[in-house]
Design an enzyme around this catalytic site. Structure first.
Site, short mmCIF file in Angstrom:
data_model
loop_
_atom_site.label_atom_id
_atom_site.label_comp_id
_atom_site.label_asym_id
_atom_site.label_seq_id
_atom_site.Cartn_x
_atom_site.Cartn_y
_atom_site.Cartn_z
N THR A 23 1.34 -41.95 -5.81
CA THR A 23 2.34 -42.27 -6.82
C THR A 23 2.98 -41.00 -7.41
O THR A 23 2.34 -39.94 -7.44
CB THR A 23 1.66 -43.08 -7.95
N ASP A 24 4.19 -41.15 -7.91
CA ASP A 24 4.84 -40.03 -8.61
C ASP A 24 4.16 -39.76 -9.96
O ASP A 24 4.40 -38.72 -10.58
CB ASP A 24 6.34 -40.30 -8.81
N GLU A 25 3.32 -40.70 -10.42
CA GLU A 25 2.73 -40.55 -11.76
C GLU A 25 1.76 -39.36 -11.83
O GLU A 25 1.41 -38.91 -12.92
CB GLU A 25 2.04 -41.85 -12.19
N TYR B 151 -5.25 -44.04 -14.65
CA TYR B 151 -4.74 -44.40 -13.32
C TYR B 151 -4.20 -43.17 -12.60
O TYR B 151 -4.61 -42.86 -11.48
CB TYR B 151 -3.62 -45.46 -13.45
N LYS C 123 -5.53 -41.23 -9.18
CA LYS C 123 -4.71 -41.05 -7.98
C LYS C 123 -4.55 -39.55 -7.67
O LYS C 123 -4.57 -39.15 -6.50
CB LYS C 123 -3.34 -41.71 -8.16
P1 NAD Z 1 -1.84 -53.86 -5.85
O1 NAD Z 1 -2.65 -53.76 -7.10
O2 NAD Z 1 -0.81 -54.94 -5.72
O3 NAD Z 1 -2.81 -54.02 -4.58
C1 NAD Z 1 -3.99 -53.25 -4.48
C2 NAD Z 1 -4.77 -53.74 -3.26
O4 NAD Z 1 -5.96 -52.94 -3.14
C3 NAD Z 1 -5.23 -55.20 -3.37
O5 NAD Z 1 -5.13 -55.81 -2.10
C4 NAD Z 1 -6.70 -55.07 -3.79
O6 NAD Z 1 -7.50 -56.18 -3.43
C5 NAD Z 1 -7.08 -53.82 -3.01
N1 NAD Z 1 -8.26 -53.16 -3.61
C6 NAD Z 1 -8.41 -52.76 -4.89
N2 NAD Z 1 -9.64 -52.24 -5.07
C7 NAD Z 1 -10.26 -52.30 -3.86
C8 NAD Z 1 -11.54 -51.90 -3.39
N3 NAD Z 1 -12.45 -51.34 -4.21
N4 NAD Z 1 -11.83 -52.09 -2.09
C9 NAD Z 1 -10.94 -52.65 -1.25
N5 NAD Z 1 -9.71 -53.07 -1.64
C10 NAD Z 1 -9.38 -52.88 -2.93
O7 NAD Z 1 -1.19 -52.42 -5.66
P2 NAD Z 1 0.21 -52.02 -5.00
O8 NAD Z 1 1.25 -52.03 -6.05
O9 NAD Z 1 0.41 -52.79 -3.76
O10 NAD Z 1 -0.10 -50.48 -4.67
C11 NAD Z 1 -0.62 -50.11 -3.40
C12 NAD Z 1 -0.79 -48.59 -3.36
O11 NAD Z 1 0.46 -47.96 -3.60
C13 NAD Z 1 -1.75 -48.04 -4.43
O12 NAD Z 1 -2.50 -47.01 -3.84
C14 NAD Z 1 -0.82 -47.51 -5.50
O13 NAD Z 1 -1.42 -46.44 -6.20
C15 NAD Z 1 0.35 -47.04 -4.67
N6 NAD Z 1 1.65 -47.02 -5.34
C16 NAD Z 1 2.12 -48.14 -5.96
C17 NAD Z 1 3.39 -48.11 -6.55
C18 NAD Z 1 3.95 -49.33 -7.22
O14 NAD Z 1 5.01 -49.24 -7.85
N7 NAD Z 1 3.35 -50.50 -7.11
C19 NAD Z 1 4.15 -46.94 -6.53
C20 NAD Z 1 3.63 -45.81 -5.88
C21 NAD Z 1 2.38 -45.87 -5.28
P1 TYD Z 2 4.58 -50.85 -14.98
O1 TYD Z 2 5.21 -51.93 -14.13
O2 TYD Z 2 3.26 -51.13 -15.60
O3 TYD Z 2 4.57 -49.50 -14.11
P2 TYD Z 2 4.20 -47.98 -14.55
O4 TYD Z 2 3.64 -47.95 -15.91
O5 TYD Z 2 3.20 -47.62 -13.52
O6 TYD Z 2 5.49 -47.21 -14.45
O7 TYD Z 2 5.59 -50.50 -16.15
C1 TYD Z 2 6.89 -50.01 -15.90
C2 TYD Z 2 7.48 -49.61 -17.25
O8 TYD Z 2 7.64 -50.78 -18.04
C3 TYD Z 2 6.58 -48.68 -18.05
O9 TYD Z 2 7.42 -47.76 -18.76
C4 TYD Z 2 5.87 -49.62 -19.03
C5 TYD Z 2 6.91 -50.69 -19.28
N1 TYD Z 2 6.39 -52.05 -19.56
C6 TYD Z 2 6.89 -52.77 -20.65
O10 TYD Z 2 7.74 -52.28 -21.43
N2 TYD Z 2 6.40 -54.04 -20.87
C7 TYD Z 2 5.46 -54.61 -20.06
O11 TYD Z 2 5.03 -55.75 -20.32
C8 TYD Z 2 4.98 -53.85 -18.94
C9 TYD Z 2 3.93 -54.43 -18.02
C10 TYD Z 2 5.47 -52.58 -18.72
#
Ligand code: NAD
Ligand code: TYD
Length: 363
Positions: free
Chosen positions: A141-143, A166, A170
């Protein structure tokens, strides 16, 4: 060691971790449709984050699909899956992914994101034993870069400065992946991506939460002043970036991925409500009256912005949709898939929203 492996050279199984989640399921569905000749193994613990309807869809839609229910924190279980399937390529997505949960329950984030990644790395290192025709791709993630002021962008050389449990977990996992490359010559690549949106996202995240609540005429909770900025990327554009970097990226390198779509939370919410109103015919002003400013997230990062020049120039990747088009497609998907939405609700999302409000003292 070859600079890259081409998809035509890829014959062994692809092991995807976290394939039941939001990005993992979109990745499996996209790649399996394009590569019916490949076997995809999904290693997933099926945590709360997995919507049961997604699991059913994966099993129905993917021809060469193997599901392995396992927790990546369990070293022996990870090793057994890796040894049984002997993957040529690992796409590691499994993680605890929600910042709010990491504030309330940080331990699980360290266990899964740090120790789980470590278990996978050691199992792959031992299986591959120096084989150059394999790859471990880590999805991050960019975070990890922390919070920006009004100016500037994250590049691949921006120092890490994670500010939530989080992002700290990461960041640790990214460091471990690089360490395994330097120390054991494990052929790794890493992507650090901005906020994703699109179909099959758990309704605890901003955009699906707002779609669900808008359609149910529930309050739309905006943290703080709503002026925090995120860069938004449609999920299948992220999938394409992962695939290109995993197959063609330079080993040992990191690539930033972003959508060139920076918006304040309030602006992205307004664009989303435009899309909801357009699709459902709901009164736009009535939807906007649901917006409720609530207590801010502790340590809420102010701004994320991505410079994806490296990925664009080296591999020719580009985001394919404007945010407005992506939001229209996303809203259309949720409205058109009431079965999935019902499955997400039955999976306890309302209970979580309730818990979050109570714990953080909101009413
Ligand atoms: P998500 O929470 O929707 O899915 C996570 C998946 O990991 C699920 O299938 C869950 O069952 C599995 N999981 C969690 N803990 C586990 C464990 N201990 N053993 C096996 N499986 C496990 O997440 P997502 O949004 O699909 O994100 C996927 C990846 O991408 C993550 O690594 C996240 O950090 C990264 N990422 C997400 C975003 C975003 O905006 N969603 C952006 C950048 C990077
Ligand atoms: P989120 O989807 O949790 O992603 P991240 O915190 O990883 O960027 O949140 C996106 C943005 O939206 C973040 O600035 C937090 C804000 N947010 C709200 O304002 N209300 C909400 O209910 C949630 C879940 C997030």
């Amino acid at each position: 060691m070859p600079a890259s492996i081409l998809s035509s050279d890829l014959t062994g199984p692809v092991l995807v971790t976290g394939g039941g989640g939001f990005i993992g399921s979109n990745l499996l569905l996209t790649l399996a449709a394009r590569h019916p000749e490949l076997t995809f193994v999904n290693l997933d613990a099926l945590t709360y984050a997995v919507v049961p309807a997604t699991v059913d869809e994966l099993a129905r839609s993917i021809p060469n699909y193997v599901f392995e229910r396992a927790d990546i924190v369990d070293e022996a279980a990870v090793r057994a899956v890796v040894e049984r399937h002997r993957p040529q390529l690992v796409l590691h997505l499994a993680a605890e992914s929600h910042v709010d949960r990491s504030i309330l329950e940080p331990r699980r984030f360290l266990e899964t994101n740090v120790m789980g990644t470590f278990n996978l790395l050691t199992a792959c290192r031992d299986l591959w034993a120096g084989d150059p025709g394999v790859r471990f791709h880590h999805v991050s993630t960019d975070e990890v870069y922390g919070s920006l002021g009004d100016e500037g962008y994250f590049t691949e050389t921006t120092p890490y400065s994670p500010r939530s449990p989080y992002s700290a977990s990461k960041a640790s996992s990214d460091h471990l992946v690089r360490a395994f490359h330097e120390t054991y010559a494990l052929p790794v690549t890493i992507t650090n991506c901005s906020n994703n949106y699109g179909p099959r996202q758990h309704p605890e995240k901003l955009l699906p939460l707002m779609i669900h609540n808008a359609m149910a005429r529930k309050p739309l909770p905006v943290y703080g002043d709503g002026l925090n900025v995120r860069d938004w990327l449609y999920v299948t554009d992220h999938v394409e970036a992962i695939w290109q970097v995993a197959l063609r990226g330079r080993v040992g390198e990191t690539y930033n991925v972003g959508g060139d779509a920076e918006r304040t939370n309030l602006d992205v919410l307004k664009a989303l409500l435009d899309a909801v109103s357009e699709r459902t015919g709901d009164d736009r002003e009535e939807l906007e009256r649901l917006v409720a400013f609530v207590k801010d997230r502790p340590g809420h990062d102010r701004r994320y912005a991505i410079d994806a020049t490296k990925l664009k120039t080296e591999l020719g990747w580009r985001p394919t949709r404007s945010l407005e088009d992506g939001l229209r497609e996303t809203v259309d998907w949720y409205v058109s898939n009431p079965g999935w939405v019902a499955s997400a609700r039955e999976n306890g999302y309302d209970a979580w929203v309730q818990k979050q409000y109570v714990t953080e003292g909101r009413s």
